[in-house]
Design a protein around this motif. Structure first.
Motif, PDB file in Angstrom:
ATOM      1  N   ALA A 126      23.369 106.243   1.597  1.00  0.00           N
ATOM      2  CA  ALA A 126      24.114 105.082   1.720  1.00  0.00           C
ATOM      3  C   ALA A 126      23.811 104.700   3.201  1.00  0.00           C
ATOM      4  O   ALA A 126      23.589 103.304   3.343  1.00  0.00           O
ATOM      5  CB  ALA A 126      25.490 105.189   1.550  1.00  0.00           C
TER       6      ALA A 126
ATOM      7  N   ASN B 251      24.811 100.068  -6.652  1.00  0.00           N
ATOM      8  CA  ASN B 251      25.698 100.895  -5.745  1.00  0.00           C
ATOM      9  C   ASN B 251      27.020 101.155  -6.199  1.00  0.00           C
ATOM     10  O   ASN B 251      27.708 101.854  -5.694  1.00  0.00           O
ATOM     11  CB  ASN B 251      25.978 100.396  -4.483  1.00  0.00           C
ATOM     12  CG  ASN B 251      24.688  99.843  -3.855  1.00  0.00           C
ATOM     13  OD1 ASN B 251      23.586 100.650  -3.823  1.00  0.00           O
ATOM     14  ND2 ASN B 251      24.731  99.068  -2.978  1.00  0.00           N
ATOM     15  N   LEU B 254      27.878 104.956  -6.078  1.00  0.00           N
ATOM     16  CA  LEU B 254      28.345 105.521  -4.739  1.00  0.00           C
ATOM     17  C   LEU B 254      29.653 104.868  -4.355  1.00  0.00           C
ATOM     18  O   LEU B 254      30.447 105.428  -3.612  1.00  0.00           O
ATOM     19  CB  LEU B 254      27.305 104.690  -3.896  1.00  0.00           C
ATOM     20  CG  LEU B 254      26.719 105.480  -2.657  1.00  0.00           C
ATOM     21  CD1 LEU B 254      26.414 106.963  -2.985  1.00  0.00           C
ATOM     22  CD2 LEU B 254      25.595 104.917  -1.817  1.00  0.00           C
ATOM     23  N   THR B 255      29.844 103.608  -4.557  1.00  0.00           N
ATOM     24  CA  THR B 255      31.389 103.081  -4.138  1.00  0.00           C
ATOM     25  C   THR B 255      32.428 104.034  -4.718  1.00  0.00           C
ATOM     26  O   THR B 255      33.407 104.298  -4.291  1.00  0.00           O
ATOM     27  CB  THR B 255      31.455 101.442  -4.756  1.00  0.00           C
ATOM     28  OG1 THR B 255      30.184 100.953  -4.217  1.00  0.00           O
ATOM     29  CG2 THR B 255      32.558 101.012  -3.825  1.00  0.00           C
ATOM     30  N   THR B 258      32.434 107.322  -3.347  1.00  0.00           N
ATOM     31  CA  THR B 258      33.191 107.125  -1.746  1.00  0.00           C
ATOM     32  C   THR B 258      34.530 107.087  -1.755  1.00  0.00           C
ATOM     33  O   THR B 258      35.321 107.471  -0.962  1.00  0.00           O
ATOM     34  CB  THR B 258      32.420 106.106  -1.053  1.00  0.00           C
ATOM     35  OG1 THR B 258      30.845 106.123  -1.495  1.00  0.00           O
ATOM     36  CG2 THR B 258      32.488 106.212   0.399  1.00  0.00           C
ATOM     37  N   ARG B 302      26.972  98.387   3.343  1.00  0.00           N
ATOM     38  CA  ARG B 302      26.771  99.771   2.736  1.00  0.00           C
ATOM     39  C   ARG B 302      26.761 100.628   3.972  1.00  0.00           C
ATOM     40  O   ARG B 302      26.903 101.746   3.750  1.00  0.00           O
ATOM     41  CB  ARG B 302      25.408  99.580   2.155  1.00  0.00           C
ATOM     42  CG  ARG B 302      25.198 100.946   1.385  1.00  0.00           C
ATOM     43  CD  ARG B 302      24.625 101.062   0.045  1.00  0.00           C
ATOM     44  NE  ARG B 302      23.301 100.088  -0.045  1.00  0.00           N
ATOM     45  CZ  ARG B 302      22.266 100.195  -0.917  1.00  0.00           C
ATOM     46  NH1 ARG B 302      22.653 101.182  -1.956  1.00  0.00           N
ATOM     47  NH2 ARG B 302      21.522  99.314  -1.201  1.00  0.00           N
ATOM     48  N   GLY B 306      28.562 103.986   4.191  1.00  0.00           N
ATOM     49  CA  GLY B 306      27.707 105.435   4.597  1.00  0.00           C
ATOM     50  C   GLY B 306      28.576 105.987   5.637  1.00  0.00           C
ATOM     51  O   GLY B 306      28.897 107.464   5.789  1.00  0.00           O
TER      52      GLY B 306
END
Lengths: 313, 328
Positions: A126, B251, B254-255, B258, B302, B306
């Motif tokens: 990311a 994404n 990933l979100t 996270t 993003r 990260g």
């Protein structure tokens, strides 16, 4: 164990030959020198990174950030050259170095802070992609000089330039993994890190070097990628990690570490590329081939686990 | 004995901080962000923006509940974004066809449960690492979806279909979904036998097996429930706009991961709460909206995510190390 390895690679080689035969009957365009060389050209970037990924997975790690490093280096190459006005060769070197630093950063998080590689590289996946997007602001860089395209579009002695680069890297990787103390340390760290540490093997340094190499080679792949498609965009290499990991795992490298060879990875790469190309020639669109790759990835691991259970028990 | 003495003297407040440390940090971050950005630009706290922040991102919080279950049980799922894309497309296709609305609402949830039960079974019984199975599923679902729909948009759903646009007492329906499901699951994880089993298996599968649990069944159950929440998330996602883009939201996986991790779900399994993951999903919504209100380019979002995930993971590892050092 080595008998098993030989067997996995033999199975793979037989599969590859079968696939080639079937595909050449499917389409008369498949088994031509032009097509095969072109496939080599398309395979080079994934192939280069897969070499480093073999070390990573053999050491019981994983690097999900390679696609993002590729994207970041591609953007930096454009920025160094166009925005900072550096000479292009220097920009290329700096780009690859930046890739190495990104890999080194992964390695530091993993070895110093004991973050599991999966999570560390998921975070940097990311982060690096985000940096690429933030730096580029969705602007693409074009207009590279003509000589730069030799790397990605040119030929040397009738073979695409990047295929030569790939072959040299593959030979080096095979020797280092198979014959050097560094290679033995990689296997030892992957098979049993604690035991390796007690035997005096510098496990952390080995792993740090492996992730740095993975970043460096992703940077190299980025330069070749930019040269091949003649433009720089921040979404380059998205999802590339999947192709790379599939090729390596298909090649018989155990996802649990401690086992795998460069030869296996090469066979895995070729089988994957042959299937992609064959399916494309048979009229399956690009997205359909992703489905096949996903299926192959899962199926290979199931079969390899079943075979292993049989040989172990 | 000394340890027991220390425990006995601790106040209720310090126990709260100990038990919900990460959740309180996230809550504090949300409050700070609302106050600071609200001072800089009062429109940030305007009704429209608050509603779009909370309601528009509720599906991420719902998906993060399921992801938390999976991560607490010691696994991971990187295919959830593609799954939500597929399920949303199924919902839209059924709604456009001549099926009753309840079919368009229930079938995607069922499909989500079936797919993820299968994924869980592959992981549990064939002993394939979850990262490999779900990487494979990611490409199967994504490739299948794109080659099936060719990226066309689905439009013309009947008006009753848009459940995410409904309001009750002026508050959009997705907010109710988010709050009710989070509270229900928080209680379930704390008090139900299966909820406790998920923590036990994630913390130490062999110890869990020795105490009479079946780690394989628990893993399949966690994935099945994860599929259920992915289905609900897909419904909220599919019905919040008049069109369904029938692609994979970029994404999204990933979100969602996270959100779980920042909410305090330890990536090593065994700890964390769904309250934390929901708060983290709200924090994200606030951050991405704040970037807009502070005139920061959305392209940096993003990178911010990260950094956040990295910082949280490093803090988690440091806390674990301190914890271990303290026990020794």
């Amino acid at each position: 164990m080595s008998r098993y390895l030989v067997r996995h690679e033999t199975i793979l080689a037989v599969l590859l030959v079968l696939a080639l035969i079937v595909l050449s009957f499917q389409s008369d365009r498949f088994f031509t020198v032009d097509n095969l060389l072109n496939q080599g050209r398309l395979m080079a970037e994934v192939g280069l990174i897969a070499l480093a990924m073999t070390f990573v997975i053999v050491s019981a790690g994983i690097d999900l950030s390679v696609g993002s490093i590729l994207g970041l280096v591609a953007i930096l190459l454009g920025v160094f050259w166009q925005n900072l006005g550096l000479p292009l060769p220097l920009a290329m070197v700096l780009g690859v170095v930046a890739g190495g630093l990104a890999g080194l950063f992964n390695g530091i998080i993993i070895t110093r802070f004991r973050v599991p590689p999966l999570i560390a590289t998921l975070a940097t996946l990311a982060l690096y992609r985000g940096l690429a997007e933030g730096i580029s602001q969705a602007r693409s860089v074009r207009g590279y000089p003509e000589w730069f395209f030799v790397l990605g579009q040119g030929e040397v002695l009738g073979v695409p330039t990047q295929v030569w680069i790939f072959l040299v890297c593959a030979a080096v990787a095979a020797v280092v993994l198979g014959l050097s103390t560094f290679g033995r340390a990689t296997y030892a760290a992957g098979a049993n890190a604690v035991a390796a540490r007690f035997s005096g093997i510098p496990v952390d340094r080995t792993i740090l070097l492996i992730y740095t190499a993975s970043g460096l080679i992703s940077g190299l792949a980025a330069v070749i990628f930019v040269s091949r498609v003649s433009t720089t965009r921040s979404d380059m290499g998205t999802g590339l990690e999947l192709d790379v990991i599939t090729a390596v795992v298909l090649g018989g490298t155990s996802i649990f570490g401690g086992r795998g060879t460069i030869i296996g990875t090469l066979l895995g790469l070729m089988l994957m590329q042959a299937l992609k190309n064959g399916l494309a020639l048979a009229g399956v669109k690009g997205d359909g081939t992703i489905v096949v790759i996903g299926l192959i990835l899962i199926a290979t691991i199931i079969i390899s686990n079943l075979v292993r259970r049989e040989t172990d028990g | 004995m000394a340890v027991a003495g220390v425990l006995g003297r601790r106040s209720a407040a310090s126990r709260l901080v100990e038990g919900y440390g990460q959740e309180l940090v996230v809550l504090g971050a949300i409050a700070a962000l609302l106050v600071i950005v609200g001072t800089v630009n009062p429109r940030f706290l305007g009704e429209n923006n608050l509603i779009s922040m909370f309601s528009g991102n509720a599906y991420i919080a719902v998906a993060a509940i399921g992801m938390s279950l999976v991560i607490i049980s010691g696994h991971i799922d990187v295919s959830v974004g593609s799954l939500i894309g597929v399920l949303a497309t199924i919902a839209g296709t059924l709604a456009v066809g001549d099926y009753p609305i309840w079919v368009a609402w229930t079938v995607p949830v069922l499909v989500g449960v079936v797919i993820n039960t299968f994924v869980g079974a592959l992981i549990a019984y064939f002993r394939i690492p979850s990262i490999v199975v779900t990487l494979g599923m990611l490409s199967i679902l994504k490739g299948g979806l794109i080659s099936y729909t060719a990226g066309t948009w689905i439009t013309g759903m009947p008006p009753e279909f848009f459940i995410a646009q409904a309001r009750l007492f002026g508050i959009p329906a997705p907010v109710y979904f988010m709050v009710v499901l989070t509270i229900a699951m928080a209680l379930w994880m704390r008090y139900a036998a299966l909820g406790r089993a998920i923590y036990a298996v994630g913390g130490n599968p062999e110890a869990a097996r020795a105490s009479g649990l079946y780690p394989e069944r628990v893993c399949v159950a966690a994935f099945a429930m994860h599929g259920f929440f992915a289905g609900i998330a897909a419904l909220l996602f599919a019905t919040q706009l008049q069109v369904i883009q029938s692609t994979v939201p970029p994404n999204l996986e990933l979100t969602v991961i996270t959100a779980s991790v920042i909410g305090g779900v330890s990536i090593l399994g065994g700890t964390g709460t769904v309250i934390g993951s929901t708060l983290a999903a709200i924090l994200f919504a606030c951050i991405s909206s704040a970037l807009v209100f502070l005139n920061v380019s959305a392209y940096w979002l993003r990178a911010v995510l990260g950094l956040l995930i990295l910082a949280t993971v490093l803090a988690d590892m440091a806390r674990r190390r301190r914890h271990r050092a303290g026990r020794l």
